[in-house]
Design a protein around this motif. Structure first.
Motif, PDB file in Angstrom:
ATOM      1  N   ARG A  26       0.831  -1.217   0.000  1.00  0.00           N
ATOM      2  CA  ARG A  26       0.000   0.000   0.000  1.00  0.00           C
ATOM      3  C   ARG A  26       0.856   1.253   0.000  1.00  0.00           C
ATOM      4  NH1 ARG A  26      -6.012  -0.582   0.766  1.00  0.00           N
ATOM      5  NH2 ARG A  26      -6.107  -2.800   0.368  1.00  0.00           N
ATOM      6  N   LEU A  27       1.919   1.222   0.838  1.00  0.00           N
ATOM      7  CA  LEU A  27       2.765   2.420   0.937  1.00  0.00           C
ATOM      8  C   LEU A  27       3.474   2.672  -0.387  1.00  0.00           C
ATOM      9  CD1 LEU A  27       4.163   1.814   4.525  1.00  0.00           C
ATOM     10  CD2 LEU A  27       2.622   3.642   3.832  1.00  0.00           C
ATOM     11  N   ARG A  28       3.893   1.597  -1.052  1.00  0.00           N
ATOM     12  CA  ARG A  28       4.531   1.747  -2.357  1.00  0.00           C
ATOM     13  C   ARG A  28       3.532   2.314  -3.362  1.00  0.00           C
ATOM     14  NH1 ARG A  28       6.854  -3.759  -1.918  1.00  0.00           N
ATOM     15  NH2 ARG A  28       8.333  -3.263  -0.286  1.00  0.00           N
ATOM     16  N   GLY A  29       2.302   1.793  -3.309  1.00  0.00           N
ATOM     17  CA  GLY A  29       1.252   2.274  -4.196  1.00  0.00           C
ATOM     18  C   GLY A  29       0.984   3.751  -3.984  1.00  0.00           C
ATOM     19  N   GLN A  30       0.983   4.155  -2.704  1.00  0.00           N
ATOM     20  CA  GLN A  30       0.724   5.553  -2.383  1.00  0.00           C
ATOM     21  C   GLN A  30       1.836   6.438  -2.920  1.00  0.00           C
ATOM     22  OE1 GLN A  30       0.355   5.475   1.851  1.00  0.00           O
ATOM     23  NE2 GLN A  30      -1.814   4.947   1.811  1.00  0.00           N
ATOM     24  N   ARG A  31       3.089   5.912  -2.813  1.00  0.00           N
ATOM     25  CA  ARG A  31       4.220   6.689  -3.314  1.00  0.00           C
ATOM     26  C   ARG A  31       4.088   6.909  -4.814  1.00  0.00           C
ATOM     27  NH1 ARG A  31       8.396   4.204  -0.319  1.00  0.00           N
ATOM     28  NH2 ARG A  31       8.689   2.836  -2.101  1.00  0.00           N
ATOM     29  N   ALA A  32       3.714   5.832  -5.535  1.00  0.00           N
ATOM     30  CA  ALA A  32       3.549   5.933  -6.985  1.00  0.00           C
ATOM     31  C   ALA A  32       2.460   6.952  -7.313  1.00  0.00           C
ATOM     32  CB  ALA A  32       3.210   4.567  -7.563  1.00  0.00           C
ATOM     33  N   GLU A  33       1.378   6.888  -6.536  1.00  0.00           N
ATOM     34  CA  GLU A  33       0.261   7.816  -6.730  1.00  0.00           C
ATOM     35  C   GLU A  33       0.739   9.253  -6.558  1.00  0.00           C
ATOM     36  OE1 GLU A  33      -3.500   7.909  -4.206  1.00  0.00           O
ATOM     37  OE2 GLU A  33      -3.406   5.826  -4.875  1.00  0.00           O
ATOM     38  N   THR A  34       1.533   9.464  -5.511  1.00  0.00           N
ATOM     39  CA  THR A  34       2.022  10.813  -5.233  1.00  0.00           C
ATOM     40  C   THR A  34       2.875  11.320  -6.382  1.00  0.00           C
ATOM     41  OG1 THR A  34       2.171  10.027  -2.986  1.00  0.00           O
ATOM     42  CG2 THR A  34       2.984  12.223  -3.402  1.00  0.00           C
ATOM     43  N   LEU A  35       3.693  10.415  -6.952  1.00  0.00           N
ATOM     44  CA  LEU A  35       4.527  10.817  -8.080  1.00  0.00           C
ATOM     45  C   LEU A  35       3.660  11.222  -9.262  1.00  0.00           C
ATOM     46  CD1 LEU A  35       7.428   8.212  -7.895  1.00  0.00           C
ATOM     47  CD2 LEU A  35       7.523  10.660  -7.387  1.00  0.00           C
ATOM     48  N   ASP A  36       2.566  10.462  -9.488  1.00  0.00           N
ATOM     49  CA  ASP A  36       1.648  10.814 -10.567  1.00  0.00           C
ATOM     50  C   ASP A  36       1.082  12.210 -10.341  1.00  0.00           C
ATOM     51  OD1 ASP A  36       2.092   8.437 -11.695  1.00  0.00           O
ATOM     52  OD2 ASP A  36       0.217   7.478 -11.049  1.00  0.00           O
ATOM     53  N   GLU A  37       0.766  12.478  -9.096  1.00  0.00           N
ATOM     54  CA  GLU A  37       0.185  13.783  -8.784  1.00  0.00           C
ATOM     55  C   GLU A  37       1.196  14.886  -9.055  1.00  0.00           C
ATOM     56  OE1 GLU A  37      -1.030  13.184  -4.791  1.00  0.00           O
ATOM     57  OE2 GLU A  37      -2.796  12.022  -5.383  1.00  0.00           O
ATOM     58  N   VAL A  38       2.480  14.586  -8.797  1.00  0.00           N
ATOM     59  CA  VAL A  38       3.512  15.577  -9.069  1.00  0.00           C
ATOM     60  C   VAL A  38       3.590  15.844 -10.569  1.00  0.00           C
ATOM     61  CG1 VAL A  38       5.992  16.011  -9.007  1.00  0.00           C
ATOM     62  CG2 VAL A  38       4.843  15.049  -7.013  1.00  0.00           C
ATOM     63  N   ASP A  39       3.394  14.771 -11.365  1.00  0.00           N
ATOM     64  CA  ASP A  39       3.436  14.932 -12.819  1.00  0.00           C
ATOM     65  C   ASP A  39       2.267  15.766 -13.341  1.00  0.00           C
ATOM     66  OD1 ASP A  39       5.698  13.552 -12.974  1.00  0.00           O
ATOM     67  OD2 ASP A  39       4.805  11.632 -13.533  1.00  0.00           O
ATOM     68  N   ALA A  40       1.182  15.754 -12.598  1.00  0.00           N
ATOM     69  CA  ALA A  40       0.007  16.495 -13.051  1.00  0.00           C
ATOM     70  C   ALA A  40      -0.251  17.663 -12.105  1.00  0.00           C
ATOM     71  CB  ALA A  40      -1.216  15.570 -13.087  1.00  0.00           C
ATOM     72  N   PRO A  41       0.416  18.775 -12.330  1.00  0.00           N
ATOM     73  CA  PRO A  41       0.341  19.893 -11.386  1.00  0.00           C
ATOM     74  C   PRO A  41      -1.018  20.587 -11.375  1.00  0.00           C
ATOM     75  CG  PRO A  41       1.682  20.471 -13.298  1.00  0.00           C
ATOM     76  CD  PRO A  41       1.312  19.041 -13.464  1.00  0.00           C
ATOM     77  N   ALA A  42      -1.874  20.279 -12.362  1.00  0.00           N
ATOM     78  CA  ALA A  42      -3.186  20.922 -12.394  1.00  0.00           C
ATOM     79  C   ALA A  42      -4.036  20.478 -11.205  1.00  0.00           C
ATOM     80  CB  ALA A  42      -3.899  20.569 -13.696  1.00  0.00           C
TER      81      ALA A  42
END
Lengths: 121, 208
Positions: free
Chosen positions: B105-121
């Motif tokens: 789960r924590l790894r998944g959350q990290r990946a999610e956070t990175l995606d969010e960084v890629d989409a600054p909107a």
């Protein structure tokens, strides 16, 4: 020296007290989670065939063997009773004796032959 | 009623407690596999609160911890007919499953956070903020969530769940020395973090 003491105080923290507090107050599960877990348990429970449950109830193969032995022995004693068997009906006082000729019909007890009325009167 | 000092050595007591608990759990698992509903209730009462407590402390989120607990128990139910009584203690087994699910789960959350960084909107709150929002707002929990994952799991297992190092080694799939190192580093980081928080936020350490 005063400064040194302050530094020491700043760098330490009573972690053990916080751990103790955390141990004393574990996060509590909500009851619907327990319900979900038990519902899963019921769904996942292996279907046990009836014969296996019966086997379990009588104590496995050994118990089943005992039951078979007892059944066969009982049946055989019924078919061919030992000559000096004490008849339970005699013990109860229902009849005075059961001679061999009275027991020819093993498949159905005919109570009329014992003539209970005349016994009481 | 946990013993005051978890660093103390209790080898004899541990051993007998362990084998008793293992036998009891193995017996309950066998009864469950034979179709006994009462055994399922007993097993759930023994194991799921511990699984939930660990998951909650490590993930810092109630809903996530609930999902992890249910999933871990589901795996136990599936494993029950094949359970090897001599192999594992059910509690250790469950902790191990929970620990791995938490890592996932924590790894998944990290990946999610990175995606969010890629989409600054999308101004989604960072992982840290979300965890803290849903976690109990106590200082220890917040500091735990700032620890690296392995240190966090090791510290929670050792100092809050009160497990012995060999069990933790089995749960986290590392050596005993690694457990000692993880808990020591974790405790040092927690102490520094909490002391800094206390100074920065100006609250007193009223536990002393």
């Amino acid at each position: 020296m005063h400064w040194g003491m302050m530094m020491t105080q700043r760098d330490t923290f009573d972690l053990e007290a916080l751990f103790e507090d955390a141990r004393a107050n574990p996060p509590q599960m909500r009851s619907d989670l327990s319900a979900r877990i038990l519902a899963d348990a019921e769904t996942q429970m292996p279907r046990v065939p009836l014969w296996r449950r019966v086997m379990g109830a009588v104590g496995g193969p050994a118990g089943l063997g005992g039951l078979v032995t007892a059944t066969v022995a009982g049946f055989w004693i019924g078919v061919s009773p030992p000559v000096d068997t004490v008849d339970p009906l005699v013990l109860f006082g229902a009849v005075e004796s059961t001679a061999a000729y009275e027991l020819t019909d093993l498949t159905g007890f005919d109570w009329a032959t014992f003539d209970l009325d005349s016994e009481e009167g | 009623m946990p013993p005051k000092d978890f660093c103390g050595k209790r080898p004899l007591k541990d051993t007998s407690d362990h084998s008793e608990a293992r036998d009891a759990d193995a017996d309950l698992l066998a009864r469950y596999a034979a179709g006994d509903n009462a055994a399922a209730r007993l097993l759930s009462a023994r194991l799921s609160p511990r699984a939930f407590a660990h998951a909650f402390r490590v993930l810092g989120d109630r809903a996530e911890a609930e999902d992890v607990t249910q999933e871990a128990m589901l795996r136990l139910w599936k494993q029950a007919p094949k359970w090897d009584a001599g192999r594992a203690q059910a509690a250790t087994w469950i902790y191990r499953v929970v620990a791995n699910l938490c890592f996932d789960r924590l790894r998944g959350q990290r990946a999610e956070t990175l995606d969010e960084v890629d989409a600054p909107a999308d101004p989604a709150p960072g992982i840290e903020t979300r965890l803290q929002d849903s976690a109990r707002h106590d200082a220890l929990q917040a500091a735990l969530l700032r620890l690296p994952e392995r240190q966090r799991q090791a510290v929670v297992l050792r100092h809050i769940e009160g497990l012995a190092n060999p069990d933790i080694a089995e749960i986290l799939d590392v050596g005993i020395e690694a457990v000692e190192s993880l808990t020591a580093r974790g405790k040092r980081a927690l102490t520094a973090d909490l002391a800094a928080q206390r100074d920065a936020l100006g609250y007193d350490d009223d536990t002393t």
